[in-house]
Design an enzyme around this catalytic site. Structure first.
Site, mmCIF file in Angstrom:
data_model
loop_
_atom_site.group_PDB
_atom_site.id
_atom_site.type_symbol
_atom_site.label_atom_id
_atom_site.label_comp_id
_atom_site.label_asym_id
_atom_site.label_seq_id
_atom_site.Cartn_x
_atom_site.Cartn_y
_atom_site.Cartn_z
ATOM 1 N N HIS A 1 0.594 9.950 1.982
ATOM 2 C CA HIS A 1 -0.385 10.674 1.439
ATOM 3 C C HIS A 1 -0.032 10.637 -0.323
ATOM 4 O O HIS A 1 1.121 10.917 -0.484
ATOM 5 C CB HIS A 1 -0.803 11.880 1.915
ATOM 6 C CG HIS A 1 0.434 12.759 1.798
ATOM 7 N ND1 HIS A 1 0.777 13.666 0.785
ATOM 8 C CD2 HIS A 1 1.305 13.290 2.751
ATOM 9 C CE1 HIS A 1 1.523 14.455 1.131
ATOM 10 N NE2 HIS A 1 1.960 14.312 2.288
ATOM 11 N N ASP B 1 8.209 14.107 -0.628
ATOM 12 C CA ASP B 1 6.773 14.587 0.198
ATOM 13 C C ASP B 1 5.562 14.363 -0.890
ATOM 14 O O ASP B 1 5.278 15.304 -1.535
ATOM 15 C CB ASP B 1 6.764 15.972 0.479
ATOM 16 C CG ASP B 1 5.471 16.457 1.256
ATOM 17 O OD1 ASP B 1 4.844 15.614 1.794
ATOM 18 O OD2 ASP B 1 5.331 17.704 1.693
ATOM 19 N N GLU C 1 -3.665 15.423 1.658
ATOM 20 C CA GLU C 1 -2.978 15.974 2.920
ATOM 21 C C GLU C 1 -2.502 17.144 2.960
ATOM 22 O O GLU C 1 -2.950 18.002 3.884
ATOM 23 C CB GLU C 1 -1.829 14.938 3.353
ATOM 24 C CG GLU C 1 -1.254 15.356 4.574
ATOM 25 C CD GLU C 1 -0.204 16.159 4.760
ATOM 26 O OE1 GLU C 1 0.380 16.387 5.889
ATOM 27 O OE2 GLU C 1 0.283 16.722 3.800
ATOM 28 N N GLU C 2 -2.189 17.658 1.877
ATOM 29 C CA GLU C 2 -1.700 19.007 1.708
ATOM 30 C C GLU C 2 -2.628 20.407 2.024
ATOM 31 O O GLU C 2 -2.368 21.231 2.421
ATOM 32 C CB GLU C 2 -0.720 19.196 0.581
ATOM 33 C CG GLU C 2 0.420 18.249 0.284
ATOM 34 C CD GLU C 2 1.235 18.561 1.043
ATOM 35 O OE1 GLU C 2 1.328 19.419 2.052
ATOM 36 O OE2 GLU C 2 2.383 17.864 0.989
ATOM 37 N N ASP D 1 5.735 10.300 6.520
ATOM 38 C CA ASP D 1 5.545 11.351 5.666
ATOM 39 C C ASP D 1 6.496 12.588 6.157
ATOM 40 O O ASP D 1 6.153 13.599 6.552
ATOM 41 C CB ASP D 1 4.275 11.885 6.034
ATOM 42 C CG ASP D 1 3.817 13.291 5.202
ATOM 43 O OD1 ASP D 1 4.497 13.661 4.138
ATOM 44 O OD2 ASP D 1 2.796 14.003 5.780
ATOM 45 N N HIS E 1 7.944 21.045 -0.565
ATOM 46 C CA HIS E 1 7.055 21.679 -1.178
ATOM 47 C C HIS E 1 7.823 22.509 -2.414
ATOM 48 O O HIS E 1 7.164 23.791 -2.627
ATOM 49 C CB HIS E 1 6.555 22.553 -0.267
ATOM 50 C CG HIS E 1 5.578 22.029 0.728
ATOM 51 N ND1 HIS E 1 4.688 22.758 1.726
ATOM 52 C CD2 HIS E 1 5.318 20.529 0.863
ATOM 53 C CE1 HIS E 1 4.109 21.857 2.416
ATOM 54 N NE2 HIS E 1 4.572 20.495 2.071
#
Lengths: 462, 462
Positions: free
Chosen positions: B284, B296, B330-331, B358, B428
């Protein structure tokens, strides 16, 4: 009443002995080991102390002395059967002032990062300026012969990126670092510059040991590692040499001092049933004089200490004697390992297994194994016990430099095999520091070591 | 003469077709893929561009737009059959000013690091000060019920360190982050603070998505992640609460804006023999708005692009259509993946295989596989082809969030499984940057993906 008690004890003992040779018990015990290492592990905190309080610790240095004192004190806190120091004669090389180097061209000077190789002599006080000849191998210098006379030989064979294991790529190139100066010096070169042993392109030079061997005193020339970025720049500029009027300059004032003394730091838990069968676990306490020796080999030191800590805190009473050995002077000629093996022989000690961790504190992938077929097959039978922990490599060959001298036809030498991809980002450099080590990866390594030691303690060797 | 030529061509074609279903040929081809990825890989340089030139790229942000433009342009340079954008509706949440937080006690204020969770509402403009109640689970809040009224609920269940796979430890705790505010809000709490989803103890808060679900508007409360160090401190101080007069303060002015548009970025190499059978590889393109989204999922994006680059540069003409999809959003609710699957269904496209990366750009260990038994067994037959590359996990289950909606009873979903130990050091956060990714680890992942895609292209599914 007394008789009943004795019978009860005998029955209980039998049950307990039976249970100990059971795969289910083993798998439960190994799960306990991993859980304890990951939840209450000591290795990471020990590594923090060794790297930050002691720092780097080249054989013979002040740091080396501090490391010995620290390790002995920490082992003593564990409540082992015995902790002691074994004297070892070690070489004493000092780096001196920070090295200087530049590429001189008619367009100006380009500074590059170099570090003297361990054991190298100094340049003349004002440094050394000479023409450069780039080569890819020792053989190439042998062929060039007198053509290298008066020049600086620049060894620039890169570690082959396509090899999956970086250790193998290192093995394919490190001869340049170890023997480069000796071969070039034999033909009258005035210096040797070696591309850093690294898979990464950056500005960090990687030191390491070199050997002059038996060449004449006047053939010995100063030698240093250049960062991979520096090597690429030098090589690119050399391609335009005609126009460039290129020369290389470097200055280092390192020095070989008389041998001095250090120590192997040793502790053991005496075995209950077979105290004369020794199972050794260890790493080397010395490091290079750059960075903090975190991966090389602080990780192996604290993981080995953690193996004994796990036995103690999980109340595993070993059947055999489990001994931790933190070897002196691996980096500079292995005198810790050879002294240890010689003493063991003299004292008729029987080392049935020796396991070394000296490939970095990265996620463990398995073990390298040097043994006879019977013992190798025994280990393969344990493979499924390690599957839940993603330990999958049980490769023939391997062990560790320090334990190598202990090999005989009966015993088993093991080397922990961590993932190798990042090892040569740090190896022998100023960036091999505590922060480069991941806590969980380090702990998983310690747990893997304790687990295989546990199995050898249970079942012995064949 | 013409006839002979035709016969010759037929014979050569047969040989070539025969050779293509040969294990030796496969192993040679896979070796070529790894060598090319490690020696001339593009993934690392692409990651450098995506992280440093584009930077973070939350759905709907300026970075998101730049990422789409960058990815499209780079795919176009590869000379694929076709490159296009697929419009996707995405939510648009903005963080606003940097958050503030402290623990207030009668001995003074202790600042702690927090980050608003994605989708959270703001606190009142002057921030929010309230008593704190610490809990370990959603169920605990359900039991406490009205007792949380007017308070800040502090979710402090740590990721269980003893789990070997950190993804599993994440799965065991992330409900606090996703549903913590909704559950606490339902009972009248005024805020929810959640321990960061991390296996590391440090000062870095980890953001991530949260959902209010169907609770009333007036039950929605602001929520943020606190660093693990902050969580430990808060918990320790709470233990002395009686004396401490402890309250927690936090301020954030994040905001949910109207939905906006982004794009799935798609490119494909048309298959020569079975063009209607699509093999998808992707990651993503969006990331959180902290750091650079390197692991990520910058890693998955560039590895997927590299799969097609490898096919092109190694001159592998695919039998089936190989399609790279860089998913939007995606998130923040997966609208890229669901839109893609809906369009595929509408256009009656047949996706036989979809592979997502991912889980970070770390050393690849294997694949998670969701398929029927026949296809799973087919993959197991390929296991030995991957052994030289230390790819050893072929686990049932898994795939990826973005490709999940493509699942049907016949096809195969795959997820690359990299080593998981370091993932939650970065996930994140502001430290998920380019420098956290190792070049070789990233490249090995890309090569592993290309190799399994190559095998599926050769043999299709069963």
């Amino acid at each position: 009443m007394k008789k009943i008690a004795i019978i009860t004890i005998t029955v209980l003992l039998s049950i307990s002995l039976y249970a100990q040779s059971d795969v289910n018990t083993d798998s439960v015990k190994i799960r306990e080991i991993y859980t304890e290492a990951l939840k209450n592990g000591r290795s990471y905190n020990w590594l923090n102390q060794l790297t930050k309080k002691v720092g780097h610790r080249l054989a013979g240095s002040e740091g080396d002395k501090n490391a010995v004192a620290w390790a002995k004190a920490e082992l003593e806190k564990l409540g082992l059967t015995k902790v002691w120091l074994q004297p070892v004669t070690v070489p004493h090389w000092i780096r001196g002032d920070k090295e200087e180097a530049y590429i001189k061209t008619k367009y100006g000077k380009f500074n590059v990062n170099i570090r003297a190789l361990g054991g190298s002599i100094a340049t003349p006080k004002k440094g050394l300026l000479a023409d450069v000849i780039e080569v890819k191998s020792l053989e190439e210098v042998e062929k060039l012969g007198d053509k290298v006379k008066g020049k600086i030989v620049f060894y620039n064979r890169a570690m082959p990126a396509e090899r999956i294991e970086t250790m193998s790529a290192y093995g394919a190139t490190v001869d340049q670092r170890v023997y480069g100066a000796a071969v070039a010096g034999k033909y009258g070169a005035v210096g040797a510059i070696v591309r850093s042993m690294s898979t990464k392109i950056d500005n960090v030079p990687h030191t390491g040991t070199m050997r002059y061997g038996d060449i004449d005193e006047n053939q010995k020339i100063p030698t240093a590692a250049i960062s991979t970025n520096g090597a690429e720049m030098l090589s690119n500029l050399l391609k335009q040499k005609g126009e460039m009027e290129l020369q290389f300059y470097f200055k280092q004032n390192c020095e070989n001092l008389p041998d001095t003394q250090s120590f192997n730091v040793i502790g053991e838990l005496k075995g209950l049933h077979f105290p004369d069968e020794i199972i050794l676990v260890g790493g080397h306490l010395d490091s290079w004089d750059l960075g903090e020796g975190a991966h090389d080999d602080g990780a192996g030191v604290v993981q080995s200490m953690e193996v004994l800590r796990l036995f103690k805190d999980l109340k595993i009473k070993p059947k055999r004697t489990i001994r931790v050995v933190l070897f002196a002077n691996e980096e500079f000629g292995l005198s810790g390992g050879t002294t240890y093996a010689a003493e063991a022989k003299k004292n008729k000690e029987k080392h049935i297994v020796a396991l070394e961790s000296d490939a970095g504190g990265f996620t463990p992938r398995g073990f390298g194994i040097t043994s006879n077929d019977n013992n190798y097959n025994q280990i393969l039978e344990w493979k499924s016990l390690f599957e839940p922990y993603n330990i999958h490599i049980f490769a023939r060959g391997g062990g560790g430099a320090d334990i190598g001298p202990l090999k005989n036809q009966d015993n088993v030498l093991l080397g922990l095999k961590p993932d190798s991809q990042r090892y040569f980002d740090y190896h022998h450099t100023e960036v091999d520091v505590f922060e480069a080590v991941n806590k969980r990866e380090l702990e998983l390594g310690a747990a893997s070591m304790a687990s295989i030691i546990y199995l050898f303690d249970q079942y012995g060797i064949k």
